[in-house]
Design a protein around this motif. Structure first.
Motif, PDB file in Angstrom:
ATOM      1  N   ASP A 177       1.050  -1.504  -0.285  1.00 31.75           N
ATOM      2  CA  ASP A 177      -0.331   0.003  -0.039  1.00 31.75           C
ATOM      3  C   ASP A 177       0.834   1.079   0.235  1.00 31.75           C
ATOM      4  O   ASP A 177       0.361   2.350  -0.664  1.00 31.75           O
ATOM      5  CB  ASP A 177      -1.210  -0.253   1.249  1.00 31.75           C
ATOM      6  N   GLU A 216      10.953   2.213 -10.418  1.00 31.53           N
ATOM      7  CA  GLU A 216       9.757   1.219  -9.836  1.00 31.53           C
ATOM      8  C   GLU A 216       9.615  -0.005  -9.607  1.00 31.53           C
ATOM      9  O   GLU A 216      10.092  -0.224  -8.020  1.00 31.53           O
ATOM     10  CB  GLU A 216       8.597   1.117 -10.589  1.00 31.53           C
ATOM     11  N   GLY A 251      -0.470  -2.619 -13.504  1.00 31.56           N
ATOM     12  CA  GLY A 251       0.748  -2.043 -14.053  1.00 31.56           C
ATOM     13  C   GLY A 251       2.136  -3.298 -13.959  1.00 31.56           C
ATOM     14  O   GLY A 251       2.119  -4.459 -13.227  1.00 31.56           O
ATOM     15  N   CYS A 274       2.370   2.044  -3.305  1.00 35.03           N
ATOM     16  CA  CYS A 274       0.923   2.458  -4.427  1.00 35.03           C
ATOM     17  C   CYS A 274       1.050   4.045  -3.685  1.00 35.03           C
ATOM     18  O   CYS A 274       0.994   4.887  -4.868  1.00 35.03           O
ATOM     19  CB  CYS A 274      -0.478   1.173  -3.874  1.00 35.03           C
ATOM     20  N   LYS A 275       1.557   4.242  -2.585  1.00 36.41           N
ATOM     21  CA  LYS A 275       0.694   5.579  -2.248  1.00 36.41           C
ATOM     22  C   LYS A 275       2.084   6.539  -3.069  1.00 36.41           C
ATOM     23  O   LYS A 275       2.332   7.786  -3.063  1.00 36.41           O
ATOM     24  CB  LYS A 275       1.389   5.942  -0.572  1.00 36.41           C
ATOM     25  N   LEU A 276       3.658   5.652  -2.947  1.00 34.20           N
ATOM     26  CA  LEU A 276       4.445   6.597  -3.448  1.00 34.20           C
ATOM     27  C   LEU A 276       4.467   6.474  -5.072  1.00 34.20           C
ATOM     28  O   LEU A 276       4.926   7.305  -5.676  1.00 34.20           O
ATOM     29  CB  LEU A 276       6.086   5.425  -3.587  1.00 34.20           C
ATOM     30  N   GLU A 277       3.476   5.626  -6.175  1.00 33.02           N
ATOM     31  CA  GLU A 277       3.351   5.525  -7.065  1.00 33.02           C
ATOM     32  C   GLU A 277       4.534   4.916  -7.930  1.00 33.02           C
ATOM     33  O   GLU A 277       4.651   5.231  -8.909  1.00 33.02           O
ATOM     34  CB  GLU A 277       2.726   7.107  -7.525  1.00 33.02           C
ATOM     35  N   MET A 278       4.943   3.864  -7.429  1.00 26.23           N
ATOM     36  CA  MET A 278       5.657   2.723  -7.655  1.00 26.23           C
ATOM     37  C   MET A 278       5.084   2.293  -8.426  1.00 26.23           C
ATOM     38  O   MET A 278       5.419   0.909  -9.301  1.00 26.23           O
ATOM     39  CB  MET A 278       6.848   2.415  -6.446  1.00 26.23           C
ATOM     40  N   GLY A 297       1.041  -0.445  -8.957  1.00 27.82           N
ATOM     41  CA  GLY A 297      -0.135  -0.294  -9.011  1.00 27.82           C
ATOM     42  C   GLY A 297      -0.769  -2.109  -9.653  1.00 27.82           C
ATOM     43  O   GLY A 297      -0.317  -2.804 -10.069  1.00 27.82           O
ATOM     44  N   GLU A 298      -2.004  -2.804  -9.332  1.00 29.04           N
ATOM     45  CA  GLU A 298      -2.686  -3.780 -10.318  1.00 29.04           C
ATOM     46  C   GLU A 298      -2.597  -3.790 -11.136  1.00 29.04           C
ATOM     47  O   GLU A 298      -2.895  -4.912 -11.368  1.00 29.04           O
ATOM     48  CB  GLU A 298      -3.664  -3.750  -9.479  1.00 29.04           C
ATOM     49  N   THR A 318      12.271   0.614 -15.652  1.00 31.54           N
ATOM     50  CA  THR A 318      11.339   0.905 -14.885  1.00 31.54           C
ATOM     51  C   THR A 318      12.092   0.582 -14.487  1.00 31.54           C
ATOM     52  O   THR A 318      12.147   0.090 -13.077  1.00 31.54           O
ATOM     53  CB  THR A 318      10.276   0.201 -14.496  1.00 31.54           C
ATOM     54  N   THR A 373      10.629  -1.118  -5.490  1.00 29.20           N
ATOM     55  CA  THR A 373       9.394  -1.982  -4.709  1.00 29.20           C
ATOM     56  C   THR A 373      10.154  -3.186  -4.218  1.00 29.20           C
ATOM     57  O   THR A 373      10.257  -4.035  -3.129  1.00 29.20           O
ATOM     58  CB  THR A 373       9.217  -2.533  -6.044  1.00 29.20           C
TER      59      THR A 373
END
Length: 209
Positions: A76, A102, A88, A79-83, A85-86, A99, A106
């Motif tokens: 989560d 990212e 992606g 996701c907040k860091l925009e690294m 997504g469901e 990438t 992660t």
């Protein structure tokens, strides 16, 4: 209202002119233009590892509910860091990770000790402690922390399981000209797409072993 095409060199009368479609992976070429470049001609080819696949690989390493809950908390936060997504994907090329930021973030967040994650989260992920050995270039993958390599390797193995056939089956088809010629044009194109992706994924397996 017009299309301008610029030659990169002088064109003598009667010579053939070639047009480039840009830096595209085979899956993009087949999707947009209906053809692919046979392996290994497309140096811009890529393979995807779905972001949720990395989460699934990390979940396999949890043993108790508390560990699973902490992992979802880490996810989560990513996701907040925009690294992540469901929907992606991490994109891996033949010579580079497209990438890199990212995937690096992660692996870092999912693998760091719990206390370190708390501190990292409190700082909203802004801790400037990136080390050269944490760089996610293709050549540097073998130098990554063991926990990072293990998670990446598990993710690659899970990705390979999504294909209906394995690499050897593709290699056998490509090496047998008679059998390959019997495939429809669409089947040949699809085979080239799969084979190029699997070669990249198997390269990752070797680098993370």
């Amino acid at each position: 209202n017009c299309l301008r095409m610029v030659a990169t060199q002088p064109i003598p009368k009667g010579h053939e002119i070639f047009n480039t479609y840009g830096q595209m992976a085979n899956w993009q070429l087949i999707h947009m233009y209906g053809f692919v470049e046979p392996y290994p001609d497309n140096t811009d080819d890529t393979a995807d590892i779905q972001m949720v696949t990395v989460r699934e690989a990390a979940l396999q390493g949890t043993k108790v509910e508390a560990e699973r809950l902490l992992l979802y908390e880490r996810w989560d936060f990513l996701c907040k860091l925009e690294m992540v997504g469901e929907e992606g994907a991490f994109v891996i090329g033949r010579e580079e990770v497209l990438t890199e930021e990212e995937l690096t973030t992660t692996l870092k967040v999912l693998c760091m000790p719990a206390e370190e994650f708390r501190e990292f989260k409190d700082q909203d992920g802004w801790a400037d402690d990136k080390k050269e050995e944490d760089s996610l270039t293709i050549t540097n993958i073998p130098k990554l922390k063991a926990s990072w390599r293990q998670l990446l390797r598990k993710s690659v193995l899970l990705t390979l399981q999504t294909y209906a056939t394995d690499l050897k089956t593709e290699q056998d088809l490509l090496s047998n000209k008679e059998v390959y010629a019997k495939l429809s044009w669409r089947e040949q194109q699809a085979l080239q797409v799969r084979y190029g992706q699997k070669m990249i994924l198997h390269q990752l397996l070797e680098l993370t072993s």
